[in-house]
Design an enzyme around this catalytic site. Structure first.
Site, PDB file in Angstrom:
ATOM      1  CG  HIS A 465      55.125 -13.529 -12.127  1.00  0.00           C
ATOM      2  ND1 HIS A 465      54.238 -13.079 -11.175  1.00  0.00           N
ATOM      3  CD2 HIS A 465      55.204 -14.877 -11.946  1.00  0.00           C
ATOM      4  CE1 HIS A 465      53.804 -14.093 -10.459  1.00  0.00           C
ATOM      5  NE2 HIS A 465      54.377 -15.202 -10.906  1.00  0.00           N
ATOM      6  CD  GLU A 466      56.952 -17.555 -13.988  1.00  0.00           C
ATOM      7  OE1 GLU A 466      57.599 -18.226 -13.152  1.00  0.00           O
ATOM      8  OE2 GLU A 466      55.706 -17.482 -13.969  1.00  0.00           O
ATOM      9  CG  HIS A 469      58.498 -17.496  -8.975  1.00  0.00           C
ATOM     10  ND1 HIS A 469      57.942 -17.560  -7.712  1.00  0.00           N
ATOM     11  CD2 HIS A 469      57.456 -17.479  -9.842  1.00  0.00           C
ATOM     12  CE1 HIS A 469      56.619 -17.558  -7.820  1.00  0.00           C
ATOM     13  NE2 HIS A 469      56.304 -17.508  -9.097  1.00  0.00           N
ATOM     14  CG  HIS A 472      61.839 -16.388  -3.092  1.00  0.00           C
ATOM     15  ND1 HIS A 472      60.533 -16.773  -2.872  1.00  0.00           N
ATOM     16  CD2 HIS A 472      62.382 -16.267  -1.856  1.00  0.00           C
ATOM     17  CE1 HIS A 472      60.310 -16.883  -1.585  1.00  0.00           C
ATOM     18  NE2 HIS A 472      61.417 -16.579  -0.942  1.00  0.00           N
TER      19      HIS A 472
END
Length: 679
Positions: A465-466, A469, A472
């Site tokens: 998940h991290e 980021h 992105h």
């Protein structure tokens, strides 16, 4: 600035991609650096505001984008240190800066000459030949100024300044009180038998934690940020589980210096007053006006609809795992874990942890998936130093061309606030010529020397998940820094990270990293299948936990300034009941007194954003799977359409253009187990 080079915080770095020279920086350097950076930024803004030439995009909006580079550098360094590696001096600096930076922002936003120029450019935005990203930037600058009080009269601006400064102090102090209370609430056990159910590594870590805290004997169970504690799902003793659960659920609500209840009342009231001053009914309306959701009422209705379905599913789930007995709240996650293990039949899915060693997960899982999808390669740079000895640095390239740096800070320590997050030290911008420097922070248990860090299933998903980021930020390809990477609406920012979770257990990825940490043998197919089956849908428990926290956030921030309750916990109970999410056995993911996302962070009135983003995420997962899964062309299409654009385009419209239609909610409901796949 001739004196900038004298301060190591502001000095240009000759390290790759401008990585700060952390070894040269001391805490004593920060406030003097801010003295220089704040004054320089104000001088730059004053020059823009007093420009005798007619206001244009270039000499006003673009000039503002280019201003404040020294301040951005200082912020990128200091605030990346203060969260993951705090100390008393840094905490005091953060408190000082909370007020100074707020006052600085107010001085710029409420500069009448500057606002007049912004209004001029805004009025001509459709006829002055601007590109789409430029028009979007003008509109955002104008909205930001209005929402900061630029259009208010003198009395209104004075109140905005006062309230904003006070809120900055309160929210900073909230986070520090929570960190202090979380550390103080760690549970000490005298008998190792009380820790039955934990692994040898976890027990060893508990002994180290006790010694680090000054205890000559015993084992210390540190608390994680959410209500649910990973240890409670493993500990076999109900008495032990209750001690840890009670310590978690009562944080910052026991009186004394760490109690946050008075702070919550003041934060909520000031936010409500500020919203009214700016013409909004509530703080929720003020916040959601900037998000992709249409309004607060739509969000409330979504939460209630999902909550109704989740509570029905939750009742059935509790009946199934209870086995005819009533479960206390500290028994629920333990029973859920047992039920999940039983779902594997002869296979114990807890054994999967033995195949999820951090280094293998990173290199052969997280990084390998990013290379397969986006052409990203990660090269370790042990010659580069992070801000703490545990921080590691990788250089990132895409299709062979340097992109930026990635820093990984994976292990828990008392100086680090709980949870996991991504941060930017430097944002990408073509006009500024900057490349991204991205940090992932988590709170994994540091292994004994010579041992391996093994990830639970939840921790495995969090690492993916991290890094979503991080992707992105690393793939950002925009002109203007304020549109870079994760600088998107709050209820969109979680979308790319949630998409990246899908690869954690994808067959093409799990087969690469899932090897036994001692023998190197691949995870048995039956074990992987059992894990996939057990995680095919979210538990109703986790959905209720999340929705309850989101409903609490919205309830607090839909209050008017004259509706602030005196009893924080009584209001919490009423709000959950009103939302249909009150459960004696399933408390919210965060109770009000330790809800740092909304009272100490940037998610006030926006904690719903995880589920809002998940609508897009669930659709995107189906899009990837329908197109072939781990495919470079699909990854490139996703990057080109969404990830690289940041906020230079409307992100929801960009996503819809990629899909060929607007996202629908059905895939999310199916994933959450709230409807069957055929409905």
């Amino acid at each position: 600035m001739s004196n900038a080079s004298m301060n190591p915080v502001l000095a240009d770095s000759d390290l790759p991609y401008g990585l700060p020279d952390f070894a040269a920086i001391s805490d004593d350097d920060f406030l003097p650096a801010y003295d220089v950076a704040l004054a320089a930024h104000l001088a730059e803004v004053e020059a823009i505001a007093s420009n005798a030439e007619a206001a244009t995009f270039a000499n006003t909006i673009e000039a503002l984008e280019d201003s404040g580079r020294a301040l951005a550098r200082a912020n990128g360094i200091f605030f990346n240190l203060e969260g993951p590696d705090s100390n008393p001096q840094r905490a005091q600096i953060a408190q000082t800066l909370a007020v100074r930076l707020t006052e600085h922002g107010n001085a710029i936003a409420m500069n009448p000459e500057l606002f007049a120029r912004i209004e001029t450019v805004h009025a001509a935005r459709e006829t002055s030949g601007l590109t789409g990203p430029q028009r979007r930037l003008v509109e955002q600058r104008h909205r930001d100024a209005v929402r900061a009080g630029a259009a208010l009269d003198g009395d209104g601006q004075a109140r905005m300044r006062e309230w904003s400064s006070r809120l900055a102090t309160l929210t900073t102090d909230f986070g520090q009180r929570l960190l202090d209370d979380t550390n103080a609430s760690a549970v000490l056990f005298d008998d190792v038998a009380e820790l039955a159910g934990l692994s040898d590594g976890e027990i060893a870590a508990a002994r180290r934690a006790a010694a680090a805290a000054g205890h000559e004997a015993g084992w210390l169970i540190a608390l994680e940020l959410p209500t649910s504690q990973g240890s409670v799902a493993k500990l076999t003793s109900p008495t032990t589980r209750r001690r840890v659960f009670d310590a978690s659920v009562n944080r910052c609500a026991r009186g004394g210096e760490h109690d946050t209840r008075d702070m919550i009342r003041e934060i909520v009231e000031l936010r409500a007053r500020r919203a009214r001053l700016l013409g909004y009914d509530t703080h929720a309306d003020y916040t959601i006006a900037e998000e992709t959701a249409p309004d607060a009422q739509t969000v409330a209705e979504l939460l209630r609809d999902l909550g109704t379905a989740a509570m029905t599913a939750g009742a059935a789930e509790l009946d199934r795992i209870a086995g005819g007995r009533r479960l206390d709240p500290w028994d629920v996650t333990y029973a859920l874990a047992a039920d999940q293990r039983a779902s594997g039949g002869e296979v114990d899915i807890d054994d999967f942890e033995q195949y999820c060693e951090l280094e293998a997960v990173l290199e052969d899982g997280v990084f390998a998936a990013a290379e397969a999808l986006y052409g990203l390669t990660m090269t370790p740079r042990p010659d580069l130093r992070g801000y703490h000895p545990d921080v590691r640095v990788w250089e990132v390239a895409r299709d062979g061309e340097g992109v930026g740096l990635f820093l990984g800070d994976f292990y828990a320590r008392p100086s680090k606030r709980g949870g996991a997050w991504m941060n930017n030290i430097v944002d990408q911008s073509r006009t500024l010529g900057t490349s991204p420097i991205i940090v992932n922070v988590s709170n994994l248990t540091k292994p004994e020397p010579g041992e391996k860090c093994l990830l639970t299933l939840d921790q495995l998903i969090t690492v993916f998940h991290e890094f979503g980021h991080a992707i992105h930020g690393l793939l950002s390809d925009v002109d203007y820094v304020s549109q870079s990477g994760t600088s998107v609406p709050r209820d969109f920012v979680e979308f790319p990270s949630q998409v990246n979770e899908m690869w954690a257990l994808h067959p093409d990825v799990v087969s690469r990293y899932a090897r036994h940490h001692r023998t190197g043998e691949p995870a048995p197919a039956g074990l992987v299948d059992a894990v996939l089956a057990a995680t095919a849908t979210e538990t109703a428990h986790s959905t209720i936990e999340y929705l309850a926290a989101a409903a609490l956030d919205l309830a607090w921030h839909r209050l008017g300034p004259d509706e602030i309750p005196t009893d924080i916990l009584a209001f919490e109970a009423r709000a959950l009941a009103d939302a249909g999410l009150a459960s004696a056995q399933i408390p919210p993911r965060y109770r009000s007194t330790y809800f740092n996302h909304v009272f100490g962070g940037g998610y006030s009135s926006a904690y719903y954003s995880y589920i809002w983003s998940e609508v897009l995420d669930a659709e995107t997962q189906q899009w990837f799977l329908a197109g072939g899964g781990l495919d470079r062309e699909l990854g490139r299409a996703f990057a080109d359409a969404v990830l690289s654009k940041g906020d230079s385009v409307d992100p929801v419209r960009a996503h819809a253009a990629m899909l060929g239609r607007a996202a629908q909610i059905t895939p999310l409901l199916t994933r959450r187990g709230l409807v069957s796949a055929g409905e």
